[in-house]
Scaffold this motif. Structure first.
Motif, PDB file in Angstrom:
ATOM      1  N   TRP A  49       3.164   6.606  -2.494  1.00 20.58           N
ATOM      2  CA  TRP A  49       2.669   5.281  -2.880  1.00 20.58           C
ATOM      3  C   TRP A  49       1.509   4.911  -1.965  1.00 20.58           C
ATOM      4  O   TRP A  49       1.186   5.628  -1.025  1.00 20.58           O
ATOM      5  N   GLY A  50       0.870   3.793  -2.250  1.00 26.08           N
ATOM      6  CA  GLY A  50      -0.431   3.488  -1.672  1.00 26.08           C
ATOM      7  C   GLY A  50      -0.545   3.480  -0.168  1.00 26.08           C
ATOM      8  O   GLY A  50      -1.606   3.794   0.371  1.00 26.08           O
ATOM      9  N   VAL A  51       0.515   3.137   0.566  1.00 30.08           N
ATOM     10  CA  VAL A  51       0.434   3.079   2.020  1.00 30.08           C
ATOM     11  C   VAL A  51       0.160   4.453   2.627  1.00 30.08           C
ATOM     12  O   VAL A  51      -0.268   4.559   3.777  1.00 30.08           O
ATOM     13  N   GLY A  98       2.970  -4.895  -0.351  1.00 32.99           N
ATOM     14  CA  GLY A  98       2.121  -3.819  -0.848  1.00 32.99           C
ATOM     15  C   GLY A  98       2.790  -2.877  -1.815  1.00 32.99           C
ATOM     16  O   GLY A  98       2.187  -2.419  -2.786  1.00 32.99           O
ATOM     17  N   SER A  99       4.044  -2.568  -1.561  1.00 31.68           N
ATOM     18  CA  SER A  99       4.733  -1.626  -2.439  1.00 31.68           C
ATOM     19  C   SER A  99       5.181  -2.279  -3.730  1.00 31.68           C
ATOM     20  O   SER A  99       5.163  -1.674  -4.797  1.00 31.68           O
ATOM     21  N   PRO A 142       2.325  -4.553  -7.083  1.00 30.99           N
ATOM     22  CA  PRO A 142       1.651  -3.764  -8.119  1.00 30.99           C
ATOM     23  C   PRO A 142       2.612  -3.081  -9.092  1.00 30.99           C
ATOM     24  O   PRO A 142       2.275  -2.889 -10.268  1.00 30.99           O
ATOM     25  N   VAL A 147      -1.526   1.186 -10.253  1.00 32.21           N
ATOM     26  CA  VAL A 147      -0.545   0.787  -9.254  1.00 32.21           C
ATOM     27  C   VAL A 147      -0.994   1.241  -7.867  1.00 32.21           C
ATOM     28  O   VAL A 147      -0.933   0.470  -6.896  1.00 32.21           O
ATOM     29  N   LEU A 148      -1.444   2.474  -7.757  1.00 35.26           N
ATOM     30  CA  LEU A 148      -1.899   2.994  -6.462  1.00 35.26           C
ATOM     31  C   LEU A 148      -3.031   2.152  -5.888  1.00 35.26           C
ATOM     32  O   LEU A 148      -3.025   1.805  -4.697  1.00 35.26           O
ATOM     33  N   GLN A 186      -1.740  -1.068  -4.574  1.00 29.14           N
ATOM     34  CA  GLN A 186      -0.981  -0.881  -3.336  1.00 29.14           C
ATOM     35  C   GLN A 186      -1.896  -0.639  -2.142  1.00 29.14           C
ATOM     36  O   GLN A 186      -1.655  -1.164  -1.045  1.00 29.14           O
ATOM     37  N   THR A 242      -2.137  -3.101   1.044  1.00 34.10           N
ATOM     38  CA  THR A 242      -1.875  -2.525   2.363  1.00 34.10           C
ATOM     39  C   THR A 242      -2.969  -2.930   3.350  1.00 34.10           C
ATOM     40  O   THR A 242      -2.698  -3.375   4.472  1.00 34.10           O
TER      41      THR A 242
END
Length: 327
Positions: free
Chosen positions: A39-41, A187-188, A191, A268-269, A272, A276
């Motif tokens: 995921w984005g982080v 952040g998670s 989105p 979504v990414l 995120q 973040t």
């Protein structure tokens, strides 16, 4: 004759080096365990790998997906991996149980714990959760702060229904509307919810709860034995996050390329990654290098954890983090 032979040896050595016959210095190997599935982080880690920046820095980095920050911390403390990318606030409870790990960089320094509720719901603080159902998983970083959060509104767990589920059932419970709220991180969560159940966040920080979020942790003996390699790892991460501040789409492309079988949603990414980055700075860390940790932020976190019963009063912030590897 000796001079001629010596000169010939130099020429041969230079030619061999140019032809790649002389081996270069071996890259320093590091294993990095992430918190969860992609995921984005995690964007900076995957971007650095995809761009070859770790290799440029003389590092051979094995990036592993994780099964929760708590599990990753256990593997780091057991010496099975060198570095964990986790919510670094968990270092406090881990050390209280005998772990010998420290936070070596905290990128997302602002507290991002939140409770998701419907975007149009008349719920704007803990008092509005009275009589509602809130879902959480047992090992959530929220777990020790639930009572503190409710107490800020003069409430206890008896005033709402707390549904503790397996992590795999967390999102299904919320998206199926079997819960009014979901305990997670900004952040998670936001989105992911956007498509199926547009939501807003009730922030833990509004109840004066401080908790350092994502960064890197390592064991003290790893910090001592692999310090130069860890320093380069952090420098590359700083470079990657700086790139993402300007070009967050780079992180989306890198993550999809590095994890092609994960069926990642680029929308979504991107959301995120942007969220973040919104939580990178605190007043005490603003203007400092990416990953640098402020004693004031850790002092505030310890105060929250003392109130939650995670640690006894009197612990020192310097026991839990180090800036020694950050330029």
């Amino acid at each position: 004759m000796k001079r001629l032979l010596s000169s010939m040896m130099v020429v041969v050595a230079v030619a061999a080096l140019g032809a790649g016959l002389v081996p270069a210095a071996a890259a320093d190997k590091l294993t990095v365990r992430l918190d969860f599935s992609p995921w984005g982080v995690q964007a900076a880690m995957h971007l650095a790998q995809n761009k070859g920046w770790f290799k440029e820095a003389g590092l051979d980095v094995d990036i592993q997906d994780g099964r929760g920050s708590g599990n990753t911390i256990q593997l780091v403390n057991a010496g099975q991996v060198d570095v964990g990318q986790v919510q670094v606030g968990l270092v406090v409870s881990a050390r209280a149980k005998g772990a010998t790990i420290r936070s070596i960089a905290n990128f997302q320094r602002r507290t991002d714990l939140c409770i998701l509720v419907d975007q149009d719901a008349p719920i704007n603080g803990p008092a509005d959760l009275r009589g509602k159902t809130v879902v959480v998983f047992a090992a959530s970083p929220w777990a020790p702060f639930i009572d503190v959060y409710l107490k800020s509104a003069g409430m206890t767990r008896d005033d709402l229904k707390l549904d503790v589920v397996d992590p795999a059932a967390l999102w299904g419970t919320y998206l199926a509307r079997r819960a009014d709220g979901l305990m997670s991180t900004v952040g998670s969560a936001l989105p992911i919810a956007e498509k199926s159940r547009p939501s807003k966040c009730l922030l833990a920080s509004d109840a004066n709860i401080a908790f350092p979020s994502y960064g890197l942790v390592a064991r003290e003996d790893t910090i001592a034995g692999k310090g130069p390699a860890l320093r380069r790892l952090i420098e590359v991460e700083q470079r990657a996050w700086q790139d993402l501040r300007v070009n967050p789409e780079d992180g989306v492309k890198a993550m999809i390329a590095e994890r092609p079988d994960a069926q990642l949603d680029p929308v979504v990414l991107l959301g995120q990654i942007k969220l973040t980055l919104d939580y990178f700075d605190t007043p005490a860390s603003k203007g400092k290098p990416i990953g640098w940790q402020a004693a004031e932020d850790w002092d505030a976190a310890l105060k929250s954890m003392e109130a939650a019963g995670v640690v006894r009063p009197g612990t020192k912030a310097s026991d839990y983090y180090t800036n020694a590897l950050i330029e």
